[in-house]
Design a protein around this motif. Structure first.
Motif, mmCIF file in Angstrom:
data_model
loop_
_atom_site.group_PDB
_atom_site.id
_atom_site.type_symbol
_atom_site.label_atom_id
_atom_site.label_comp_id
_atom_site.label_asym_id
_atom_site.label_seq_id
_atom_site.Cartn_x
_atom_site.Cartn_y
_atom_site.Cartn_z
ATOM 1 N N MET A 21 0.836 -1.205 0.000
ATOM 2 C CA MET A 21 0.000 0.000 0.000
ATOM 3 C C MET A 21 0.873 1.258 0.000
ATOM 4 S SD MET A 21 -3.039 0.967 -0.090
ATOM 5 C CE MET A 21 -4.017 2.397 0.193
ATOM 6 N N GLY A 22 1.949 1.235 0.776
ATOM 7 C CA GLY A 22 2.858 2.381 0.791
ATOM 8 C C GLY A 22 3.505 2.610 -0.558
ATOM 9 N N LEU A 23 3.919 1.535 -1.212
ATOM 10 C CA LEU A 23 4.504 1.657 -2.546
ATOM 11 C C LEU A 23 3.489 2.199 -3.537
ATOM 12 C CD1 LEU A 23 6.941 1.178 -4.359
ATOM 13 C CD2 LEU A 23 6.096 -1.133 -4.729
ATOM 14 N N TYR A 24 2.251 1.706 -3.464
ATOM 15 C CA TYR A 24 1.188 2.200 -4.338
ATOM 16 C C TYR A 24 0.941 3.693 -4.116
ATOM 17 C CZ TYR A 24 -3.474 2.993 -6.195
ATOM 18 O OH TYR A 24 -4.544 3.516 -6.861
ATOM 19 N N LEU A 25 0.903 4.114 -2.857
ATOM 20 C CA LEU A 25 0.667 5.525 -2.569
ATOM 21 C C LEU A 25 1.807 6.397 -3.083
ATOM 22 C CD1 LEU A 25 -0.832 5.287 1.025
ATOM 23 C CD2 LEU A 25 -2.012 6.048 -1.039
ATOM 24 N N VAL A 26 3.026 5.942 -2.943
ATOM 25 C CA VAL A 26 4.170 6.717 -3.441
ATOM 26 C C VAL A 26 4.102 6.832 -4.960
ATOM 27 C CG1 VAL A 26 6.682 6.686 -3.721
ATOM 28 C CG2 VAL A 26 5.672 6.276 -1.481
ATOM 29 N N LEU A 27 3.776 5.743 -5.638
ATOM 30 C CA LEU A 27 3.740 5.756 -7.096
ATOM 31 C C LEU A 27 2.581 6.584 -7.650
ATOM 32 C CD1 LEU A 27 4.677 2.062 -7.899
ATOM 33 C CD2 LEU A 27 6.109 4.097 -8.104
ATOM 34 N N THR A 28 1.498 6.733 -6.878
ATOM 35 C CA THR A 28 0.366 7.521 -7.354
ATOM 36 C C THR A 28 0.455 8.984 -6.954
ATOM 37 O OG1 THR A 28 -0.964 6.913 -5.436
ATOM 38 C CG2 THR A 28 -1.213 5.569 -7.434
ATOM 39 N N GLY A 29 1.524 9.383 -6.311
ATOM 40 C CA GLY A 29 1.722 10.793 -6.016
ATOM 41 C C GLY A 29 1.413 11.201 -4.589
ATOM 42 N N LYS A 30 0.938 10.320 -3.772
ATOM 43 C CA LYS A 30 0.655 10.631 -2.367
ATOM 44 C C LYS A 30 1.864 10.226 -1.539
ATOM 45 C CE LYS A 30 -4.270 10.019 -2.953
ATOM 46 N NZ LYS A 30 -4.482 9.425 -4.265
ATOM 47 N N THR A 31 2.925 11.000 -1.685
ATOM 48 C CA THR A 31 4.225 10.632 -1.148
ATOM 49 C C THR A 31 4.247 10.585 0.374
ATOM 50 O OG1 THR A 31 5.193 11.718 -3.057
ATOM 51 C CG2 THR A 31 6.679 11.162 -1.276
ATOM 52 N N ILE A 32 3.678 11.579 1.037
ATOM 53 C CA ILE A 32 3.736 11.638 2.497
ATOM 54 C C ILE A 32 3.017 10.430 3.109
ATOM 55 C CG2 ILE A 32 3.119 12.988 4.530
ATOM 56 C CD1 ILE A 32 5.264 14.304 2.831
ATOM 57 N N ALA A 33 1.812 10.142 2.632
ATOM 58 C CA ALA A 33 1.060 8.996 3.151
ATOM 59 C C ALA A 33 1.800 7.691 2.858
ATOM 60 C CB ALA A 33 -0.342 8.965 2.549
ATOM 61 N N GLY A 34 2.402 7.583 1.687
ATOM 62 C CA GLY A 34 3.148 6.383 1.329
ATOM 63 C C GLY A 34 4.355 6.164 2.210
ATOM 64 N N ILE A 35 5.061 7.236 2.506
ATOM 65 C CA ILE A 35 6.231 7.124 3.369
ATOM 66 C C ILE A 35 5.820 6.750 4.786
ATOM 67 C CG2 ILE A 35 8.079 8.468 4.437
ATOM 68 C CD1 ILE A 35 8.453 9.829 1.723
ATOM 69 N N ILE A 36 4.686 7.290 5.247
ATOM 70 C CA ILE A 36 4.193 6.910 6.570
ATOM 71 C C ILE A 36 3.867 5.422 6.600
ATOM 72 C CG2 ILE A 36 2.250 7.179 8.164
ATOM 73 C CD1 ILE A 36 2.291 10.172 7.449
#
Length: 66
Positions: A21-36
């Motif tokens: 899920m974090g990788l998906y969020l980073v790849l879709t542009g939601k970097t802060i949430a993905g890193i969390i």
């Protein structure tokens, strides 16, 4: 039995889901949430899995000694 389930199934599985899920969020542009997700939640579930596994091991060793 619960510690075995947490340590060997639930902890690693939830860590894998959070990492995906974090990788998906980073790849879709939601970097802060993905890193969390990657740095916090994944590490928490890995820690829970390792704690449960070691607690299960200690409990099993103490039962065999007696």
């Amino acid at each position: 039995m619960v510690l075995a389930f947490l340590g060997l199934v639930a902890g690693p599985l939830l860590a894998l889901v959070c990492a995906g899920m974090g990788l998906y969020l980073v790849l879709t542009g939601k970097t802060i949430a993905g890193i969390i997700f990657l740095l916090v939640l994944t590490q928490v579930f890995i820690g829970i899995g390792l704690w449960a596994y070691s607690a299960r091991k200690k409990y099993a060793l103490s039962q065999n000694v007696e």
